[in-house]
Design a protein around this motif. Sequence first.
Motif, PDB file in Angstrom:
ATOM      1  N   GLU A 127     -25.818  28.948   6.296  1.00  0.00           N
ATOM      2  CA  GLU A 127     -26.499  28.192   5.249  1.00  0.00           C
ATOM      3  C   GLU A 127     -26.160  26.711   5.329  1.00  0.00           C
ATOM      4  OE1 GLU A 127     -25.024  30.251   1.868  1.00  0.00           O
ATOM      5  OE2 GLU A 127     -26.800  31.521   1.666  1.00  0.00           O
ATOM      6  N   GLU A 128     -24.880  26.426   5.625  1.00  0.00           N
ATOM      7  CA  GLU A 128     -24.452  25.036   5.704  1.00  0.00           C
ATOM      8  C   GLU A 128     -25.124  24.324   6.867  1.00  0.00           C
ATOM      9  OE1 GLU A 128     -20.291  22.479   6.001  1.00  0.00           O
ATOM     10  OE2 GLU A 128     -20.247  24.630   5.598  1.00  0.00           O
ATOM     11  N   LEU A 129     -25.200  24.978   8.028  1.00  0.00           N
ATOM     12  CA  LEU A 129     -25.862  24.391   9.188  1.00  0.00           C
ATOM     13  C   LEU A 129     -27.352  24.202   8.939  1.00  0.00           C
ATOM     14  CD1 LEU A 129     -24.127  26.267  12.159  1.00  0.00           C
ATOM     15  CD2 LEU A 129     -23.898  23.855  11.558  1.00  0.00           C
ATOM     16  N   ALA A 130     -27.957  25.176   8.260  1.00  0.00           N
ATOM     17  CA  ALA A 130     -29.386  25.082   7.953  1.00  0.00           C
ATOM     18  C   ALA A 130     -29.658  23.890   7.040  1.00  0.00           C
ATOM     19  CB  ALA A 130     -29.873  26.369   7.291  1.00  0.00           C
ATOM     20  N   GLU A 131     -28.741  23.663   6.087  1.00  0.00           N
ATOM     21  CA  GLU A 131     -28.921  22.534   5.173  1.00  0.00           C
ATOM     22  C   GLU A 131     -28.751  21.209   5.908  1.00  0.00           C
ATOM     23  OE1 GLU A 131     -26.938  20.518   1.187  1.00  0.00           O
ATOM     24  OE2 GLU A 131     -26.184  22.423   1.937  1.00  0.00           O
ATOM     25  N   LEU A 132     -27.706  21.121   6.761  1.00  0.00           N
ATOM     26  CA  LEU A 132     -27.416  19.877   7.460  1.00  0.00           C
ATOM     27  C   LEU A 132     -28.527  19.486   8.426  1.00  0.00           C
ATOM     28  CD1 LEU A 132     -23.598  20.242   8.221  1.00  0.00           C
ATOM     29  CD2 LEU A 132     -24.670  18.713   6.576  1.00  0.00           C
ATOM     30  N   THR A 133     -29.224  20.474   8.968  1.00  0.00           N
ATOM     31  CA  THR A 133     -30.274  20.181   9.944  1.00  0.00           C
ATOM     32  C   THR A 133     -31.660  20.099   9.310  1.00  0.00           C
ATOM     33  OG1 THR A 133     -30.423  22.546  10.447  1.00  0.00           O
ATOM     34  CG2 THR A 133     -29.001  21.208  11.863  1.00  0.00           C
ATOM     35  N   SER A 134     -31.756  20.279   8.010  1.00  0.00           N
ATOM     36  CA  SER A 134     -33.065  20.259   7.363  1.00  0.00           C
ATOM     37  C   SER A 134     -33.552  18.825   7.164  1.00  0.00           C
ATOM     38  CB  SER A 134     -33.012  20.977   6.014  1.00  0.00           C
ATOM     39  OG  SER A 134     -32.253  20.226   5.087  1.00  0.00           O
ATOM     40  N   ALA A 135     -34.874  18.654   7.223  1.00  0.00           N
ATOM     41  CA  ALA A 135     -35.477  17.338   7.016  1.00  0.00           C
ATOM     42  C   ALA A 135     -35.246  16.852   5.588  1.00  0.00           C
ATOM     43  CB  ALA A 135     -36.969  17.401   7.321  1.00  0.00           C
ATOM     44  N   GLU A 136     -35.219  17.784   4.646  1.00  0.00           N
ATOM     45  CA  GLU A 136     -35.010  17.421   3.241  1.00  0.00           C
ATOM     46  C   GLU A 136     -33.618  16.839   3.033  1.00  0.00           C
ATOM     47  OE1 GLU A 136     -35.119  19.453  -1.236  1.00  0.00           O
ATOM     48  OE2 GLU A 136     -35.459  20.684   0.540  1.00  0.00           O
ATOM     49  N   HIS A 137     -32.609  17.469   3.652  1.00  0.00           N
ATOM     50  CA  HIS A 137     -31.242  16.974   3.531  1.00  0.00           C
ATOM     51  C   HIS A 137     -31.131  15.574   4.135  1.00  0.00           C
ATOM     52  CE1 HIS A 137     -26.884  16.894   3.425  1.00  0.00           C
ATOM     53  NE2 HIS A 137     -26.844  16.683   4.731  1.00  0.00           N
ATOM     54  N   GLU A 138     -31.739  15.366   5.289  1.00  0.00           N
ATOM     55  CA  GLU A 138     -31.712  14.054   5.926  1.00  0.00           C
ATOM     56  C   GLU A 138     -32.376  13.011   5.041  1.00  0.00           C
ATOM     57  OE1 GLU A 138     -33.826  11.983   9.771  1.00  0.00           O
ATOM     58  OE2 GLU A 138     -32.769  13.886  10.105  1.00  0.00           O
ATOM     59  N   GLN A 139     -33.510  13.369   4.467  1.00  0.00           N
ATOM     60  CA  GLN A 139     -34.233  12.444   3.593  1.00  0.00           C
ATOM     61  C   GLN A 139     -33.391  12.084   2.367  1.00  0.00           C
ATOM     62  OE1 GLN A 139     -36.946  10.946   4.260  1.00  0.00           O
ATOM     63  NE2 GLN A 139     -37.552  10.044   2.298  1.00  0.00           N
ATOM     64  N   ASN A 140     -32.714  13.079   1.783  1.00  0.00           N
ATOM     65  CA  ASN A 140     -31.876  12.834   0.608  1.00  0.00           C
ATOM     66  C   ASN A 140     -30.707  11.917   0.945  1.00  0.00           C
ATOM     67  OD1 ASN A 140     -33.474  14.403  -1.074  1.00  0.00           O
ATOM     68  ND2 ASN A 140     -32.288  16.268  -0.728  1.00  0.00           N
ATOM     69  N   MET A 141     -30.101  12.138   2.115  1.00  0.00           N
ATOM     70  CA  MET A 141     -28.964  11.301   2.514  1.00  0.00           C
ATOM     71  C   MET A 141     -29.411   9.869   2.768  1.00  0.00           C
ATOM     72  SD  MET A 141     -26.337  13.193   2.287  1.00  0.00           S
ATOM     73  CE  MET A 141     -24.988  12.481   3.213  1.00  0.00           C
ATOM     74  N   VAL A 142     -30.566   9.691   3.406  1.00  0.00           N
ATOM     75  CA  VAL A 142     -31.079   8.343   3.660  1.00  0.00           C
ATOM     76  C   VAL A 142     -31.372   7.640   2.337  1.00  0.00           C
ATOM     77  CG1 VAL A 142     -33.014   7.021   4.599  1.00  0.00           C
ATOM     78  CG2 VAL A 142     -31.987   8.860   5.953  1.00  0.00           C
ATOM     79  N   LYS A 143     -32.010   8.357   1.399  1.00  0.00           N
ATOM     80  CA  LYS A 143     -32.315   7.766   0.093  1.00  0.00           C
ATOM     81  C   LYS A 143     -31.039   7.363  -0.638  1.00  0.00           C
ATOM     82  CE  LYS A 143     -36.763   9.989  -0.902  1.00  0.00           C
ATOM     83  NZ  LYS A 143     -37.471  10.964  -1.787  1.00  0.00           N
ATOM     84  N   GLY A 144     -30.027   8.244  -0.604  1.00  0.00           N
ATOM     85  CA  GLY A 144     -28.758   7.930  -1.255  1.00  0.00           C
ATOM     86  C   GLY A 144     -28.095   6.711  -0.631  1.00  0.00           C
ATOM     87  N   ALA A 145     -28.125   6.622   0.704  1.00  0.00           N
ATOM     88  CA  ALA A 145     -27.522   5.481   1.393  1.00  0.00           C
ATOM     89  C   ALA A 145     -28.256   4.187   1.062  1.00  0.00           C
ATOM     90  CB  ALA A 145     -27.545   5.715   2.904  1.00  0.00           C
ATOM     91  N   VAL A 146     -29.579   4.239   1.001  1.00  0.00           N
ATOM     92  CA  VAL A 146     -30.374   3.033   0.701  1.00  0.00           C
ATOM     93  C   VAL A 146     -30.146   2.592  -0.746  1.00  0.00           C
ATOM     94  CG1 VAL A 146     -32.712   2.116   0.496  1.00  0.00           C
ATOM     95  CG2 VAL A 146     -32.104   3.511   2.473  1.00  0.00           C
ATOM     96  N   ARG A 147     -29.994   3.571  -1.673  1.00  0.00           N
ATOM     97  CA  ARG A 147     -29.701   3.205  -3.069  1.00  0.00           C
ATOM     98  C   ARG A 147     -28.359   2.493  -3.168  1.00  0.00           C
ATOM     99  NH1 ARG A 147     -31.810   8.343  -4.465  1.00  0.00           N
ATOM    100  NH2 ARG A 147     -29.681   9.184  -4.506  1.00  0.00           N
ATOM    101  N   THR A 148     -27.339   3.062  -2.512  1.00  0.00           N
ATOM    102  CA  THR A 148     -26.020   2.435  -2.545  1.00  0.00           C
ATOM    103  C   THR A 148     -26.067   1.070  -1.874  1.00  0.00           C
ATOM    104  OG1 THR A 148     -24.951   4.609  -2.491  1.00  0.00           O
ATOM    105  CG2 THR A 148     -23.602   2.707  -1.883  1.00  0.00           C
ATOM    106  N   ASP A 149     -26.776   0.986  -0.762  1.00  0.00           N
ATOM    107  CA  ASP A 149     -26.918  -0.296  -0.062  1.00  0.00           C
ATOM    108  C   ASP A 149     -27.566  -1.340  -0.964  1.00  0.00           C
ATOM    109  OD1 ASP A 149     -27.343  -1.874   2.728  1.00  0.00           O
ATOM    110  OD2 ASP A 149     -29.157  -2.018   1.512  1.00  0.00           O
TER     111      ASP A 149
END
Length: 301
Positions: A127-149
Motif C-alpha cells: 500500500e505504501e509503495l502504491a501510494e508513493l508511486t501514484s500520480a495523486e500523491h505526486e501532485q499533492n506533494m508538489v502542491k504542498g511544496a509550492v504552497r510552502t515555497d
Amino acid sequence: MPSGLAALLDDIATIAKVAAASVDDVAAAAGKAGSKAAGVVIDDTAVTPQYVTGFTPDRELPIIWRIAKGSFFNKLVIILPVALLLSLFLPWAITPILMLGGAYLCFEGAEKVWEKLVPHEEESLVEELAELTSAEHEQNMVKGAVRTDFILSAEIMAIALNEVKSLAATSIWLEAGVLAFVAIAITIAVYGVVGLIVKMDDIGLHMAQRENGGSQAIGRGLVKGMPKLLAALSTIGTAAMLWVGGQIIVHGFGIHPAEFFGLHEGALAWIADAALCGVVGLAIGAVIVLAHHMIPKRKAH
C-alpha cells in the motif's frame, strides 16, 4: 549632417551610460538584498528535499522541476506585482499578510512534529509503495511544496524590497528589476542545489562502479551517507518552518527576542533569536494543529 550624426551618437552614448548605471544599480541592490535573505534561502533549500523523499529516482528531477516552475510563478507572477502595488498603496498591509503566512509555516512545521509523535495506522509495504508511486500523491506533494515555497518566497521578496527601498535613490522600475533579479537568481540557486542533493546517491552509485579506488570509496560514502543527510534535512526543514514562521510573527510585532538577553549582533544573537522564535513558532503551530484535528472530530461526534 555630420554634426547631427555626432549629436545622435552622443545621445545614444548617454542613454547607454544611463542604462549601464541602472543595470549596475539593480545588480548591486540585488546582491545586498540576496545577502539579507540568505537565512530564508537556506531554509528554503532545507525544506524542499523532504517533498521529494520516497519517490523513485526517475521522478525526482521532474518533481523538482515542477516545484521550481511553481516557485518562478509564485515570485514573478504573483508576489512581485502584488508587493510593488502594496508598497505603493498599502505599505502597512505587507507585515500582517506576511504574519498570516508565518502562521501557516508554523502550522506546517507543527503538523510534521504531530505526525512524528502521534501514532498512525501502519500501511502495508504494498500500500505504501502504491501510494508513493501514484500520480495523486505526486501532485499533492508538489502542491504542498509550492504552497510552502510561496510563504518563503514572500519573505525573501519582502526582504529584497525593504533593502532596495533603503537606497538613497530608487524608483518603481529599479524595485521591479531588483525583485525580478532576486527571484530568478534565488530560484535557480535553491532548486539547483536541491536537485544536486537528491541525486547525490545516484552520483555516488556511478562513482562506486568506477575502477578508480578513490572514486569507489567516495561513491560508497555518498551512497551510505545520503539517507542520513536526507533524514537530517527533513528535521532541519521542519525546524526551519517553525523558526521562520515564528520569526515572521514575532518580528511583525516589533519584538526581537535576543535583545531581552542584551544581544544585538553576532552569532549568539542569531542563535538566541532563532531558538526563541522556533519555540514561539512551535507553540503557535501546536494551537493551530490541535484546532485543526479537534474541530473535525467534534463535528463528526
